[in-house]
Design a protein around this motif. Structure first.
Motif, PDB file in Angstrom:
ATOM      1  N   ALA A 215       0.820  -1.215   0.000  1.00  0.00           N
ATOM      2  CA  ALA A 215       0.000   0.000   0.000  1.00  0.00           C
ATOM      3  C   ALA A 215       0.851   1.261   0.000  1.00  0.00           C
ATOM      4  N   HIS A 216       2.061   1.189   0.575  1.00  0.00           N
ATOM      5  CA  HIS A 216       2.899   2.386   0.650  1.00  0.00           C
ATOM      6  C   HIS A 216       3.612   2.675  -0.663  1.00  0.00           C
ATOM      7  N   TRP A 217       3.609   1.732  -1.596  1.00  0.00           N
ATOM      8  CA  TRP A 217       4.330   1.915  -2.857  1.00  0.00           C
ATOM      9  C   TRP A 217       3.377   2.473  -3.898  1.00  0.00           C
ATOM     10  N   LEU A 218       3.482   3.754  -4.148  1.00  0.00           N
ATOM     11  CA  LEU A 218       2.661   4.429  -5.159  1.00  0.00           C
ATOM     12  C   LEU A 218       3.522   5.509  -5.812  1.00  0.00           C
ATOM     13  N   PRO A 219       4.408   5.130  -6.734  1.00  0.00           N
ATOM     14  CA  PRO A 219       5.283   6.121  -7.370  1.00  0.00           C
ATOM     15  C   PRO A 219       4.481   7.215  -8.064  1.00  0.00           C
ATOM     16  N   GLY A 220       4.943   8.445  -7.882  1.00  0.00           N
ATOM     17  CA  GLY A 220       4.260   9.575  -8.495  1.00  0.00           C
ATOM     18  C   GLY A 220       3.079  10.069  -7.701  1.00  0.00           C
ATOM     19  N   ARG A 221       2.975   9.725  -6.424  1.00  0.00           N
ATOM     20  CA  ARG A 221       1.841  10.156  -5.603  1.00  0.00           C
ATOM     21  C   ARG A 221       1.701  11.683  -5.667  1.00  0.00           C
ATOM     22  N   VAL A 222       0.480  12.153  -5.875  1.00  0.00           N
ATOM     23  CA  VAL A 222       0.203  13.581  -6.030  1.00  0.00           C
ATOM     24  C   VAL A 222      -0.218  14.149  -4.675  1.00  0.00           C
ATOM     25  N   THR A 223       0.434  15.225  -4.263  1.00  0.00           N
ATOM     26  CA  THR A 223       0.105  15.913  -3.023  1.00  0.00           C
ATOM     27  C   THR A 223       0.066  17.417  -3.271  1.00  0.00           C
ATOM     28  N   LEU A 224      -0.634  18.111  -2.407  1.00  0.00           N
ATOM     29  CA  LEU A 224      -0.684  19.567  -2.497  1.00  0.00           C
ATOM     30  C   LEU A 224       0.618  20.156  -1.980  1.00  0.00           C
ATOM     31  N   ASP A 225       1.087  21.206  -2.643  1.00  0.00           N
ATOM     32  CA  ASP A 225       2.336  21.819  -2.212  1.00  0.00           C
ATOM     33  C   ASP A 225       2.131  22.608  -0.921  1.00  0.00           C
TER      34      ASP A 225
END
Length: 289
Positions: A215-225
């Protein structure tokens, strides 16, 4: 009392559409052969241990990131455009509050209340914009989860099939080397009574262990700056990262007025904690329901 249908509607709309999920999984299946060398063959993880996996950036990941950042940027620019009159009013009222409290040293609760009402309207609109931006990032992460699930499943399935075929070939070679063993094939004689069970046990033993995508492996995860964490700073910078203040720089009128507003003493006479920010009006209404 909250009815059940009031929750099911937003939950259904929060799910990723079938076409979008299918497209993400299809891209994952197509990209899996090229990404297979980058995914190491891992042993079964110990309970509670995190797998060390590479951070991979593919064209699909870049597409998801760029689309989310573009949508989030449009939300912010639309908010600043639609609320430009409110921002101008906050700047003007900030000068009056600073003049009344710092220059004249004559506190005016009425003027500060009007200023607080204006700032409260801005904060409520900005928090709503931030909630929508967070929803966009969650949708992009849902697409990435479908994509990487398909990549992981395709690679693991191909490796499991190769190990199964290799185990079958190895058992066939061992049978041919054993003296007196019947040759494999349709011409072989009837098997003993215990042969099917033994073959089933051998197949279970040769079946490789399958590990689901961590579950922790999500390359490119999008987050707010980081600029989304302090929407009041947009009043000073227009949504861009604030530069480091110089040593001789003066305090902006808006920053000083917000400090005066947020550090007013409470009814019991105790001063408000440093960095206190009142909740937006929308959150206060939800809390009183």
């Amino acid at each position: 009392m909250i009815a059940t249908d009031q929750i099911r509607g937003p939950a259904r709309r929060a799910r990723l559409g079938r076409a979008t999920a299918y497209r993400a999984r299809r891209h994952g299946r197509l990209d899996a052969p090229g990404l297979r060398p980058l995914l190491p063959t891992l042993p079964p993880p110990e309970p509670g241990a995190l797998l060390e996996l590479p951070d991979i950036v593919t064209p699909f990941v870049m597409e998801a990131q760029a689309g989310a950042l573009r949508a989030v940027g449009q939300l912010r620019s639309r908010l600043l455009r639609d609320k430009r009159r409110l921002i101008i009013a906050i700047h003007a009222e900030s000068v009056r509050v600073v003049t009344q409290y710092d220059v004249r040293a004559e506190p005016s609760p009425a003027a500060l209340a009007r200023y607080g009402e204006t700032v409260g309207g801005w904060r409520a609109d900005a928090e709503l914009c931030r909630a929508r931006a967070a929803a966009l990032t969650h949708e992009a992460n849902q697409r990435l989860a479908c994509y990487w699930d398909a990549v992981w499943l395709t690679v693991q399935t191909a490796r499991a099939e190769e190990r199964r075929l290799a185990a079958q070939a190895r058992r066939a070679r061992e049978r041919t080397r054993t003296p007196g063993a019947p040759p494999p094939g349709p011409t072989a004689g009837p098997a003993p009574a215990g042969a099917p069970a033994a073959a089933g046990e051998a197949g279970e033993a040769a079946r490789p262990h399958f590990t689901p995508r961590p579950a922790h492996w999500l390359p490119g995860r999008v987050t707010l700056d980081a600029t989304w964490q302090d929407v009041d700073a947009w009043l000073l910078t227009g949504g861009t990262p604030a530069p480091a203040p110089a040593a001789h720089a003066r305090t902006h009128a808006v920053a000083r007025a917000l400090e005066i507003l947020d550090t007013q003493p409470r009814r019991d006479g105790a001063p408000a904690p440093t960095g206190h920010r009142p909740r937006p009006a929308a959150d206060q209404q939800e809390g009183t329901r």
